[in-house]
Design an enzyme around this catalytic site. Structure first.
Site, PDB file in Angstrom:
ATOM      1  N   HIS A  55     -24.239 -38.045 -48.619  1.00  0.00           N
ATOM      2  CA  HIS A  55     -22.816 -38.486 -48.779  1.00  0.00           C
ATOM      3  C   HIS A  55     -22.615 -38.840 -50.253  1.00  0.00           C
ATOM      4  CE1 HIS A  55     -24.018 -39.353 -44.675  1.00  0.00           C
ATOM      5  NE2 HIS A  55     -22.540 -39.350 -44.552  1.00  0.00           N
ATOM      6  N   ASP A  58     -24.738 -42.049 -50.912  1.00  0.00           N
ATOM      7  CA  ASP A  58     -26.178 -41.844 -50.796  1.00  0.00           C
ATOM      8  C   ASP A  58     -26.849 -41.550 -52.068  1.00  0.00           C
ATOM      9  OD1 ASP A  58     -26.032 -41.916 -48.059  1.00  0.00           O
ATOM     10  OD2 ASP A  58     -25.985 -39.434 -48.160  1.00  0.00           O
ATOM     11  N   MET A  89     -25.052 -28.571 -48.573  1.00  0.00           N
ATOM     12  CA  MET A  89     -23.778 -29.415 -47.718  1.00  0.00           C
ATOM     13  C   MET A  89     -23.501 -30.761 -48.679  1.00  0.00           C
ATOM     14  SD  MET A  89     -23.340 -31.982 -45.558  1.00  0.00           S
ATOM     15  CE  MET A  89     -24.159 -32.181 -43.805  1.00  0.00           C
ATOM     16  N   GLU A 182     -16.937 -32.480 -38.098  1.00  0.00           N
ATOM     17  CA  GLU A 182     -18.017 -33.132 -37.246  1.00  0.00           C
ATOM     18  C   GLU A 182     -17.559 -33.890 -36.081  1.00  0.00           C
ATOM     19  OE1 GLU A 182     -21.426 -34.621 -38.884  1.00  0.00           O
ATOM     20  OE2 GLU A 182     -22.116 -35.588 -37.043  1.00  0.00           O
ATOM     21  N   LYS A 184     -17.184 -36.205 -32.841  1.00  0.00           N
ATOM     22  CA  LYS A 184     -18.136 -37.451 -32.020  1.00  0.00           C
ATOM     23  C   LYS A 184     -17.280 -38.111 -31.043  1.00  0.00           C
ATOM     24  CE  LYS A 184     -21.604 -41.113 -33.153  1.00  0.00           C
ATOM     25  NZ  LYS A 184     -22.318 -41.885 -34.080  1.00  0.00           N
ATOM     26  N   GLU A 218     -22.891 -31.767 -33.508  1.00  0.00           N
ATOM     27  CA  GLU A 218     -24.255 -32.414 -33.385  1.00  0.00           C
ATOM     28  C   GLU A 218     -24.864 -32.528 -32.003  1.00  0.00           C
ATOM     29  OE1 GLU A 218     -25.151 -35.842 -35.892  1.00  0.00           O
ATOM     30  OE2 GLU A 218     -25.848 -37.004 -34.027  1.00  0.00           O
ATOM     31  N   HIS A 221     -23.993 -35.917 -30.260  1.00  0.00           N
ATOM     32  CA  HIS A 221     -22.544 -36.263 -29.931  1.00  0.00           C
ATOM     33  C   HIS A 221     -22.147 -35.543 -28.761  1.00  0.00           C
ATOM     34  CE1 HIS A 221     -22.360 -37.475 -34.594  1.00  0.00           C
ATOM     35  NE2 HIS A 221     -22.978 -38.048 -33.895  1.00  0.00           N
ATOM     36  N   ASP A 246     -25.961 -29.952 -36.838  1.00  0.00           N
ATOM     37  CA  ASP A 246     -26.515 -31.318 -37.158  1.00  0.00           C
ATOM     38  C   ASP A 246     -27.560 -31.397 -35.910  1.00  0.00           C
ATOM     39  OD1 ASP A 246     -25.458 -31.850 -39.287  1.00  0.00           O
ATOM     40  OD2 ASP A 246     -24.492 -34.054 -38.456  1.00  0.00           O
ATOM     41  N   ASP A 256     -25.885 -43.639 -29.752  1.00  0.00           N
ATOM     42  CA  ASP A 256     -26.007 -42.570 -30.530  1.00  0.00           C
ATOM     43  C   ASP A 256     -27.526 -42.562 -31.332  1.00  0.00           C
ATOM     44  OD1 ASP A 256     -25.895 -40.147 -32.250  1.00  0.00           O
ATOM     45  OD2 ASP A 256     -24.903 -41.489 -34.052  1.00  0.00           O
ATOM     46  N   ASP A 258     -29.883 -40.346 -32.378  1.00  0.00           N
ATOM     47  CA  ASP A 258     -30.182 -39.573 -33.705  1.00  0.00           C
ATOM     48  C   ASP A 258     -31.765 -39.358 -33.763  1.00  0.00           C
ATOM     49  OD1 ASP A 258     -27.501 -39.107 -34.510  1.00  0.00           O
ATOM     50  OD2 ASP A 258     -27.682 -40.836 -35.876  1.00  0.00           O
ATOM     51  N   ASP A 288     -30.207 -33.924 -38.641  1.00  0.00           N
ATOM     52  CA  ASP A 288     -29.241 -35.424 -38.942  1.00  0.00           C
ATOM     53  C   ASP A 288     -29.716 -36.349 -37.989  1.00  0.00           C
ATOM     54  OD1 ASP A 288     -27.544 -37.365 -39.610  1.00  0.00           O
ATOM     55  OD2 ASP A 288     -25.777 -36.415 -38.827  1.00  0.00           O
TER      56      ASP A 288
END
Ligand code: GCO
Ligand code: MN
Ligand code: MN
Length: 390
Positions: A55, A58, A89, A182, A184, A218, A221, A246, A256, A258, A288
């Site tokens: 991102h 980040d 990406m 994406e 969710k 993902e 998700h 993802d 979530d 992850d 991810d």
């Protein structure tokens, strides 16, 4: 047996926000120190990853001056070239800052929507500068807790306007991005717009530049939504819209999570790897996920290693499955076509094909009594995964 050492050709990537996750959750503070982007690039390169994704924030703090931004980006680019890493990406953080508390592209407020578009354009510039070719849109804050607060048909229209604007921006600048939405269903909002892969695909078909838009499904998700992730990915692949993926792990009915890829639902993870490999998916295998909150710095790299190792082990199991004569015998038997009907259905409606279907005669009751051997097929699959076949 292979060493399961990842190679660049495996195209394994991680978000900076994944291994960089500090373990903060709604109930507890960070448990790990900051891992700088430069160190992430170095450590992941040593482990055999192909690249990192990011991102905007980040890497570059939201309040950085242009000079600060350039210094950070240059240092990062040097690290990428020193360690032979790429940025395939990029994406925008449209969820952390309080301005996005009621959405970004779907906000009721045109000023917020405009700022979201501006922030995304700057982030697209950054991604393009780093060589990214896929641009992800995760609408984490695009939703509601209070249904009275939004006219949901308008929210979708606002979202579309922003996407159309940004497609034109990418074309105008010659960035060559493929956009990947994406979906969710919830978290951090109670209900998020475009909750599933199916809804995202339907929305994409309504965009002005739908040809450059696809999905970034993902695992977690679709699993949160109680859906079959492999089927969702298959649908995206089948219509040429799987632009990114993802990979992670998730228990159904939970927050979530992850988790590390394949931490949960090994059989689901196996069929996902099988789908991607058999279909010749040539995009990134992007993880991810984040390390468990119980981990220190060593655990972070154990996590990253585990994601890639599990993928490679499952890929080896796919080869075992595909070469197993008993398994393949059952599967091939399922599409037996002694009457040569499949080509008729494929060719579609015509006078001759109408006659063939019209005049079809067979013993329906007898046919309905056939056993399909799925008990054996599933048990054999389990035995491949448990390592006693092949
Ligand atoms: C989540 C999301 C995010 C996005 C990422 C890219 O865990 O809810 O998957 O991790 O993928 O922010 O925009
Ligand atoms: Mn994601
Ligand atoms: Mn997630």
């Amino acid at each position: 047996m292979s060493s399961y050492q990842p190679q660049k050709s495996d195209k394994f990537t991680f978000g900076l926000w994944t291994v960089g996750n500090r373990g903060r959750d709604p109930f507890g503070d960070s448990v790990r120190d900051v891992v700088t982007p430069v160190r992430i690039v170095k450590e992941l390169s040593k482990l055999g990853a192909y690249g990192v994704n990011l991102h905007d924030n980040d890497l570059v703090p939201i309040d950085a001056t242009p000079a600060e931004r350039d210094a950070i980006v240059n240092e990062f680019k040097r690290a990428l070239s020193d360690y032979g890493m790429t940025v395939p990406m990029a994406t925008t953080n449209l969820f952390f800052d309080p301005i996005f508390k009621d959405g970004a592209f779907s906000s009721n407020d045109p000023l917020v929507r405009s700022y979201a578009v501006q922030k995304t354009m700057r982030s697209m510039d950054l991604g393009a500068e780093l060589g990214a070719k896929v641009y992800v849109f995760w609408g984490g804050r695009e939703g509601t807790e209070v249904d009275a607060s939004k006219r949901p048909m308008d929210s979708i229209k606002y979202f579309r306007e922003c996407m159309d604007f940004l497609c034109e921006y990418s074309i105008d600048k010659g960035y060559g991005y493929k956009f990947a939405l994406e979906p969710k269903p919830n978290e951090p909002r109670s209900d998020i717009f475009l909750p599933t892969v199916g809804s995202a695909l339907a929305f994409i078909a309504t965009l002005k530049h739908s040809e450059m838009c696809g999905v970034n499904p993902e695992v977690a998700h679709e699993t949160i939504a109680g859906l079959n992730f492999v089927h969702a990915v298959a649908q995206a692949l089948e219509c040429g819209k799987l632009f990114h993926i993802d990979l992670n792990g998730q228990k159904m009915g939970r927050y979530d999570q992850d988790f590390r890829f394949a931490q949960e639902d090994l059989k689901g993870a196996f069929f996902l790897v099988k789908l991607l490999e058999d279909a010749g998916y040539d995009g990134m295998r992007h993880f991810d996920a984040h390390p468990l909150r119980t981990e220190d710095d060593n655990g972070v790299w154990d996590f990253a290693t585990g994601c890639m190792r599990s993928y490679l082990i499952l890929k080896e199991k796919v080869a075992v499955f595909n070469a197993d004569p008993e398994i393949q015998g059952i599967i091939n038997g399922l599409t037996n076509d002694p009457n040569n009907l499949a080509p008729v259905l494929t060719a579609g409606y015509s006078a001759a094909n109408l006659a063939t279907i019209d005049l079809l005669s067979f013993d329906r009751v007898e046919y309905g009594k056939r056993g399909l051997s799925y008990e054996k097929l599933d048990q054999l699959t389990t035995e491949v995964l448990l390592g006693i076949r092949g």
